[in-house]
Design an enzyme around this catalytic site. Structure first.
Site, PDB file in Angstrom:
ATOM      1  N   GLY A 171      46.919  36.371  50.217  1.00 15.37           N
ATOM      2  CA  GLY A 171      47.583  36.244  48.922  1.00 15.37           C
ATOM      3  C   GLY A 171      46.611  35.751  47.878  1.00 15.37           C
TER       4      GLY A 171
ATOM      5  N   GLN B 141      43.786  32.044  40.078  1.00 12.21           N
ATOM      6  CA  GLN B 141      42.545  31.914  40.850  1.00 12.21           C
ATOM      7  C   GLN B 141      41.420  32.790  40.319  1.00 12.21           C
ATOM      8  OE1 GLN B 141      44.940  32.441  44.681  1.00 12.21           O
ATOM      9  NE2 GLN B 141      43.179  31.286  45.409  1.00 12.21           N
TER      10      GLN B 141
ATOM     11  N   CYS C 299      42.935  28.991  51.707  1.00 15.86           N
ATOM     12  CA  CYS C 299      42.998  29.362  50.292  1.00 15.86           C
ATOM     13  C   CYS C 299      41.632  29.907  49.880  1.00 15.86           C
ATOM     14  CB  CYS C 299      43.350  28.133  49.461  1.00 15.86           C
ATOM     15  SG  CYS C 299      43.468  28.466  47.706  1.00 15.86           S
ATOM     16  N   LEU C 300      41.626  31.044  49.184  1.00  9.64           N
ATOM     17  CA  LEU C 300      40.357  31.646  48.762  1.00  9.64           C
ATOM     18  C   LEU C 300      39.620  30.754  47.752  1.00  9.64           C
ATOM     19  CD1 LEU C 300      41.386  35.412  48.491  1.00  9.64           C
ATOM     20  CD2 LEU C 300      39.879  34.394  50.200  1.00  9.64           C
TER      21      LEU C 300
ATOM     22  N   HIS D 128      52.866  28.815  48.424  1.00 11.21           N
ATOM     23  CA  HIS D 128      51.448  28.477  48.224  1.00 11.21           C
ATOM     24  C   HIS D 128      50.936  29.121  46.925  1.00 11.21           C
ATOM     25  CE1 HIS D 128      47.140  28.021  49.750  1.00 11.21           C
ATOM     26  NE2 HIS D 128      47.020  28.867  48.745  1.00 11.21           N
ATOM     27  N   GLU D 129      51.235  30.423  46.756  1.00 10.54           N
ATOM     28  CA  GLU D 129      50.733  31.140  45.570  1.00 10.54           C
ATOM     29  C   GLU D 129      51.417  30.646  44.298  1.00 10.54           C
ATOM     30  OE1 GLU D 129      48.099  32.629  46.055  1.00 10.54           O
ATOM     31  OE2 GLU D 129      48.273  32.883  48.218  1.00 10.54           O
TER      32      GLU D 129
ATOM     33  N   HIS E 283      49.845  27.684  42.817  1.00  8.04           N
ATOM     34  CA  HIS E 283      48.684  28.009  41.969  1.00  8.04           C
ATOM     35  C   HIS E 283      49.122  28.222  40.518  1.00  8.04           C
ATOM     36  CE1 HIS E 283      45.328  28.285  44.714  1.00  8.04           C
ATOM     37  NE2 HIS E 283      45.988  29.074  45.542  1.00  8.04           N
TER      38      HIS E 283
END
Ligand code: NI
Length: 164
Positions: A47, A52, A94-95, A136-137, A140
């Site tokens: 995701g 991000q 997480c990226l 999670h997303e 962000h």
């Protein structure tokens, strides 16, 4: 052709920006979602939130399939927790925090609404990984990160490692 976008890394302060609602469902939104999917696949993520890649709008891309061939786009997503006592623990990555994963506990009974690239509204009561990933997303989009759920000492250790 989709382009690979630069992913902001913790502790970059831009990751703390609160994203704005999407109001224009145009070609540039579609292009951004394609670039984000490409970037997510390149990074082996499941995701990615627009925050991000330093675009502070309420747009999320995701692919939870094993074969990595089911791209999904969520615009202006909102969720409600149906059952506060129903929780699931999942090892999240997480990226924007490369090389780290943490066990995070989240509610796993939610109802979700979102818009697609045409602006059409969808509703679902998701199950399993989607429930966790969307929270999670969506964190962000609020400028919140996975590391906010862990102890300050651990968070500081991660900050030091990634700041090098
Ligand atoms: Ni993340």
């Amino acid at each position: 052709m989709a382009e690979k976008l630069k992913i902001l890394k913790f502790p970059d302060p831009r990751l703390r920006t609160v994203a704005k609602k999407v109001t224009k469902f145009d070609k540039s939104l579609k292009k951004l979602s394609e670039d984000m999917l490409f970037t997510m696949y390149e990074g082996n993520g499941i995701g990615l939130a627009a925050s991000q890649v330093d675009r502070h709008i309420r747009l999320i891309v995701m692919d939870l399939s094993e074969d990595r061939n089911e791209p999904r786009v969520f615009i202006n997503p909102e969720y409600e927790i149906i059952d506060n006592e129903s929780l699931a623990s999942f090892e999240e990555g997480c990226l924007s925090i490369p090389g780290f994963s943490e066990e995070i506990i989240r509610p796993d009974k939610i109802s979700l609404t979102w818009q697609d690239l045409d602006g059409k509204i969808h509703k679902d009561n998701p199950e399993g990984l989607l429930t966790i990933c969307i929270q999670h997303e969506m964190d962000h989009l609020e400028g919140k990160l996975m590391v906010d759920y862990i102890s300050p000492i651990k968070r500081d250790r991660i900050r030091k490692k990634l700041s090098k």
